[in-house]
Design a protein around this motif. Structure first.
Motif, PDB file in Angstrom:
ATOM      1  N   TRP A   1      28.139  43.348  33.587  1.00 36.67           N
ATOM      2  CA  TRP A   1      29.126  42.276  33.725  1.00 36.67           C
ATOM      3  C   TRP A   1      29.602  41.838  32.343  1.00 36.67           C
ATOM      4  O   TRP A   1      28.798  41.664  31.429  1.00 36.67           O
ATOM      5  N   GLN A   2      30.900  41.676  32.197  1.00 34.97           N
ATOM      6  CA  GLN A   2      31.484  41.277  30.922  1.00 34.97           C
ATOM      7  C   GLN A   2      30.970  39.900  30.505  1.00 34.97           C
ATOM      8  O   GLN A   2      30.886  38.971  31.307  1.00 34.97           O
ATOM      9  N   SER A   3      30.615  39.786  29.248  1.00 35.58           N
ATOM     10  CA  SER A   3      30.120  38.523  28.711  1.00 35.58           C
ATOM     11  C   SER A   3      31.281  37.647  28.263  1.00 35.58           C
ATOM     12  O   SER A   3      32.395  38.122  28.035  1.00 35.58           O
ATOM     13  N   TYR A   4      31.005  36.349  28.112  1.00 35.40           N
ATOM     14  CA  TYR A   4      31.986  35.406  27.599  1.00 35.40           C
ATOM     15  C   TYR A   4      31.222  34.266  26.925  1.00 35.40           C
ATOM     16  O   TYR A   4      29.978  34.284  26.897  1.00 35.40           O
ATOM     17  N   ALA A   5      31.908  33.325  26.381  1.00 36.71           N
ATOM     18  CA  ALA A   5      31.261  32.219  25.672  1.00 36.71           C
ATOM     19  C   ALA A   5      30.711  31.222  26.693  1.00 36.71           C
ATOM     20  O   ALA A   5      31.342  30.223  27.031  1.00 36.71           O
ATOM     21  N   TYR A   6      29.521  31.527  27.181  1.00 40.83           N
ATOM     22  CA  TYR A   6      28.896  30.725  28.235  1.00 40.83           C
ATOM     23  C   TYR A   6      28.747  29.262  27.815  1.00 40.83           C
ATOM     24  O   TYR A   6      28.308  28.961  26.709  1.00 40.83           O
ATOM     25  N   GLN A   7      29.075  28.363  28.733  1.00 35.98           N
ATOM     26  CA  GLN A   7      28.929  26.931  28.475  1.00 35.98           C
ATOM     27  C   GLN A   7      27.542  26.418  28.841  1.00 35.98           C
ATOM     28  O   GLN A   7      27.078  25.426  28.286  1.00 35.98           O
ATOM     29  N   SER A   8      26.892  27.097  29.774  1.00 32.82           N
ATOM     30  CA  SER A   8      25.535  26.736  30.190  1.00 32.82           C
ATOM     31  C   SER A   8      24.633  27.955  30.060  1.00 32.82           C
ATOM     32  O   SER A   8      25.084  29.091  30.266  1.00 32.82           O
ATOM     33  N   TRP A   9      23.374  27.753  29.722  1.00 31.28           N
ATOM     34  CA  TRP A   9      22.467  28.869  29.464  1.00 31.28           C
ATOM     35  C   TRP A   9      22.296  29.777  30.673  1.00 31.28           C
ATOM     36  O   TRP A   9      22.196  30.985  30.531  1.00 31.28           O
ATOM     37  N   TRP A  10      22.285  29.217  31.898  1.00 28.17           N
ATOM     38  CA  TRP A  10      22.042  30.045  33.079  1.00 28.17           C
ATOM     39  C   TRP A  10      23.152  31.062  33.297  1.00 28.17           C
ATOM     40  O   TRP A  10      22.934  32.113  33.905  1.00 28.17           O
ATOM     41  N   GLN A  11      24.369  30.777  32.776  1.00 29.13           N
ATOM     42  CA  GLN A  11      25.503  31.656  33.020  1.00 29.13           C
ATOM     43  C   GLN A  11      25.331  33.034  32.372  1.00 29.13           C
ATOM     44  O   GLN A  11      25.896  34.025  32.844  1.00 29.13           O
ATOM     45  N   GLY A  12      24.569  33.090  31.299  1.00 36.51           N
ATOM     46  CA  GLY A  12      24.405  34.361  30.595  1.00 36.51           C
ATOM     47  C   GLY A  12      23.169  35.145  30.989  1.00 36.51           C
ATOM     48  O   GLY A  12      22.872  36.178  30.386  1.00 36.51           O
TER      49      GLY A  12
ATOM     50  N   PHE B   1      22.546  46.929  20.214  1.00 34.14           N
ATOM     51  CA  PHE B   1      21.156  46.992  20.652  1.00 34.14           C
ATOM     52  C   PHE B   1      20.854  48.321  21.321  1.00 34.14           C
ATOM     53  O   PHE B   1      21.638  48.783  22.152  1.00 34.14           O
ATOM     54  N   GLU B   2      19.730  48.919  20.986  1.00 32.44           N
ATOM     55  CA  GLU B   2      19.233  50.029  21.777  1.00 32.44           C
ATOM     56  C   GLU B   2      18.767  49.482  23.119  1.00 32.44           C
ATOM     57  O   GLU B   2      18.251  48.371  23.210  1.00 32.44           O
ATOM     58  N   SER B   3      18.942  50.263  24.171  1.00 30.84           N
ATOM     59  CA  SER B   3      18.630  49.789  25.502  1.00 30.84           C
ATOM     60  C   SER B   3      18.297  50.977  26.397  1.00 30.84           C
ATOM     61  O   SER B   3      18.007  52.072  25.904  1.00 30.84           O
ATOM     62  N   PHE B   4      18.347  50.754  27.693  1.00 34.21           N
ATOM     63  CA  PHE B   4      18.186  51.824  28.677  1.00 34.21           C
ATOM     64  C   PHE B   4      18.786  51.340  29.986  1.00 34.21           C
ATOM     65  O   PHE B   4      18.936  50.128  30.207  1.00 34.21           O
ATOM     66  N   ALA B   5      19.171  52.275  30.831  1.00 33.88           N
ATOM     67  CA  ALA B   5      19.821  51.930  32.093  1.00 33.88           C
ATOM     68  C   ALA B   5      18.942  51.012  32.933  1.00 33.88           C
ATOM     69  O   ALA B   5      17.737  51.225  33.059  1.00 33.88           O
ATOM     70  N   LYS B   6      19.546  49.964  33.465  1.00 35.81           N
ATOM     71  CA  LYS B   6      18.904  48.968  34.326  1.00 35.81           C
ATOM     72  C   LYS B   6      17.961  48.027  33.579  1.00 35.81           C
ATOM     73  O   LYS B   6      17.228  47.266  34.205  1.00 35.81           O
ATOM     74  N   GLN B   7      18.000  48.060  32.258  1.00 35.11           N
ATOM     75  CA  GLN B   7      17.278  47.031  31.512  1.00 35.11           C
ATOM     76  C   GLN B   7      17.974  45.702  31.758  1.00 35.11           C
ATOM     77  O   GLN B   7      19.190  45.599  31.670  1.00 35.11           O
ATOM     78  N   GLN B   8      17.199  44.674  32.045  1.00 37.37           N
ATOM     79  CA  GLN B   8      17.762  43.351  32.294  1.00 37.37           C
ATOM     80  C   GLN B   8      17.980  42.630  30.977  1.00 37.37           C
ATOM     81  O   GLN B   8      17.110  42.615  30.095  1.00 37.37           O
ATOM     82  N   VAL B   9      19.170  42.048  30.843  1.00 38.70           N
ATOM     83  CA  VAL B   9      19.591  41.424  29.587  1.00 38.70           C
ATOM     84  C   VAL B   9      20.113  40.016  29.870  1.00 38.70           C
ATOM     85  O   VAL B   9      20.918  39.825  30.783  1.00 38.70           O
ATOM     86  N   SER B  10      19.660  39.050  29.095  1.00 37.04           N
ATOM     87  CA  SER B  10      20.188  37.688  29.194  1.00 37.04           C
ATOM     88  C   SER B  10      20.682  37.247  27.822  1.00 37.04           C
ATOM     89  O   SER B  10      20.061  37.555  26.799  1.00 37.04           O
ATOM     90  N   ILE B  11      21.808  36.532  27.816  1.00 34.89           N
ATOM     91  CA  ILE B  11      22.441  36.088  26.579  1.00 34.89           C
ATOM     92  C   ILE B  11      22.581  34.573  26.630  1.00 34.89           C
ATOM     93  O   ILE B  11      23.203  34.029  27.551  1.00 34.89           O
ATOM     94  N   PHE B  12      21.997  33.892  25.651  1.00 27.83           N
ATOM     95  CA  PHE B  12      22.039  32.439  25.600  1.00 27.83           C
ATOM     96  C   PHE B  12      22.947  32.024  24.445  1.00 27.83           C
ATOM     97  O   PHE B  12      22.600  32.216  23.278  1.00 27.83           O
ATOM     98  N   ASN B  13      24.094  31.471  24.776  1.00 24.96           N
ATOM     99  CA  ASN B  13      25.070  31.081  23.762  1.00 24.96           C
ATOM    100  C   ASN B  13      24.640  29.801  23.056  1.00 24.96           C
ATOM    101  O   ASN B  13      24.239  28.823  23.690  1.00 24.96           O
ATOM    102  N   ILE B  14      24.740  29.807  21.738  1.00 21.46           N
ATOM    103  CA  ILE B  14      24.404  28.625  20.952  1.00 21.46           C
ATOM    104  C   ILE B  14      25.652  28.013  20.326  1.00 21.46           C
ATOM    105  O   ILE B  14      25.921  26.821  20.493  1.00 21.46           O
ATOM    106  N   SER B  15      26.429  28.823  19.611  1.00 22.05           N
ATOM    107  CA  SER B  15      27.588  28.257  18.908  1.00 22.05           C
ATOM    108  C   SER B  15      28.835  29.136  19.008  1.00 22.05           C
ATOM    109  O   SER B  15      29.794  28.921  18.262  1.00 22.05           O
ATOM    110  N   CYS B  16      28.835  30.099  19.902  1.00 25.70           N
ATOM    111  CA  CYS B  16      29.961  31.033  19.998  1.00 25.70           C
ATOM    112  C   CYS B  16      31.126  30.449  20.796  1.00 25.70           C
ATOM    113  O   CYS B  16      30.930  29.834  21.839  1.00 25.70           O
TER     114      CYS B  16
END
Length: 220
Positions: free
Chosen positions: A178-189, A153-168
């Motif tokens: 912060w390093q991502s992982y296979a979040y079990q709950s949506w709020w975690q990402g 993804f193109e981005s920029f410094a301090k852009q806020q990013v949220s990741i919602f895991n569906i099937s990973c």
């Protein structure tokens, strides 16, 4: 798969305008103004600025929320579908798919009612997986993009990013605070942050990414 940051140069085949909060921010406003064609969900046509009427290819929905005056004014582009298994956003999407419009920007799909907002956001994943389109939902605050596997993804410094895991079962990130992982709950990402002008996610399934239009301010 590489999803570009939404900006004025992004080329969409069509804009689908729903009847939630009408775009106010510069990013969705530019997308609407530069759209090659617009498909309105039912009463969304009554929110659209008259200067954009010439871009309206279709008004799609069950017609239950449109005024009689609007039905008369736009009768030549009105496509009524009475079935209730799907909402108007999905009916509009099916219309786009039938015309081979692949890159679809969804505007006005959030706000007013939280249940509609949550339902419409979840539909981005359905359209991505079932219809094979590239849907991007753009609000006044950011964008939602459904993804599968490794994406940059193109981005920029301090852009806020949220990741919602569906099937990973695996999600790893490069270029986020912060390093991502296979979040079990949506709020975690939620509430991650881009460090520079690009970030990459390595994943083995489906997920939804949200990016803000603005950088995080020093004072919240």
């Amino acid at each position: 798969m590489n999803y570009q940051l939404i900006n004025s140069s992004t080329n969409f085949d069509v804009v689908v305008l729903a009847s939630g909060d009408y775009p106010q921010h510069a990013v969705p406003t530019q997308i609407l103004q530069q759209a090659p064609r617009i498909v309105c969900c039912d009463s969304a046509i009554e929110l659209l600025h008259p200067s954009l009427y010439n871009k309206v290819e279709a008004v799609v929905g069950d017609g239950d929320s449109m005024s009689d005056a609007a039905k008369l004014q736009f009768h030549d582009v009105l496509h009524i579908e009475h079935e209730q298994a799907d909402n108007d956003l999905t009916k509009a999407t099916r219309y786009c798919v039938s015309r081979n419009y692949n890159r679809i920007a969804y505007l006005g799909a959030t706000g007013k009612r939280e249940d509609h907002t949550l339902g419409n956001i979840s539909l981005m994943l359905r359209y991505f997986q079932t219809y094979g389109v590239q849907p991007v939902m753009v609000t006044d605050y950011g964008t939602f993009v459904p993804c599968h596997g490794d994406c940059t993804f193109e981005s920029f410094a301090k852009q806020q990013v949220s990741i919602f895991n569906i099937s990973c079962r695996r999600i790893e990130s490069e270029g986020l605070r912060w390093q991502s992982y296979a979040y079990q709950s949506w709020w975690q990402g939620t509430l991650n942050e881009a460090l520079a002008d690009v970030f990459t996610l390595h994943a083995d399934g489906r997920y939804l990414v949200y990016r803000t239009h603005e950088a995080k301010s020093a004072v919240r």
